[in-house]
Design an enzyme around this catalytic site. Sequence first.
Site, mmCIF file in Angstrom:
data_model
loop_
_atom_site.group_PDB
_atom_site.id
_atom_site.type_symbol
_atom_site.label_atom_id
_atom_site.label_comp_id
_atom_site.label_asym_id
_atom_site.label_seq_id
_atom_site.Cartn_x
_atom_site.Cartn_y
_atom_site.Cartn_z
ATOM 1 N N CYS A 20 1.077 -1.140 0.024
ATOM 2 C CA CYS A 20 0.037 0.068 -0.365
ATOM 3 C C CYS A 20 0.599 1.251 0.098
ATOM 4 C CB CYS A 20 -0.964 0.324 1.548
ATOM 5 S SG CYS A 20 -2.338 -1.119 1.069
ATOM 6 N N PRO A 21 0.479 2.408 -0.216
ATOM 7 C CA PRO A 21 -0.767 2.867 -1.661
ATOM 8 C C PRO A 21 -1.142 1.971 -2.234
ATOM 9 C CG PRO A 21 0.008 4.899 -1.256
ATOM 10 C CD PRO A 21 1.452 3.250 -0.304
#
Length: 80
Positions: A20-21
């Site tokens: 992530c992201p």
Amino acid sequence: MTDDTAIVPDFRLDVLGESCPYPAVATLEAMEQLSPGQVLEVISSCPQSVNNIPHDARNHGYTMLAVQQDGPTIRFLIRR
């Protein structure tokens, strides 16, 4: 959420192993390429995706059809 066994996605985005992201960002970029009504299947293994992707999708006006988690793998179905 609907019965996703009847849903055939138009496109698939595989972001397994990405941290992530990136999965959420890639999902929004892919959604922009879809026509209204088309469905994107996203496969992710980032634990934060289970919160980030549905949140971002709803904020951009997309419809979350399904979120399934099988161990570390998370599958999302999102309609534009």
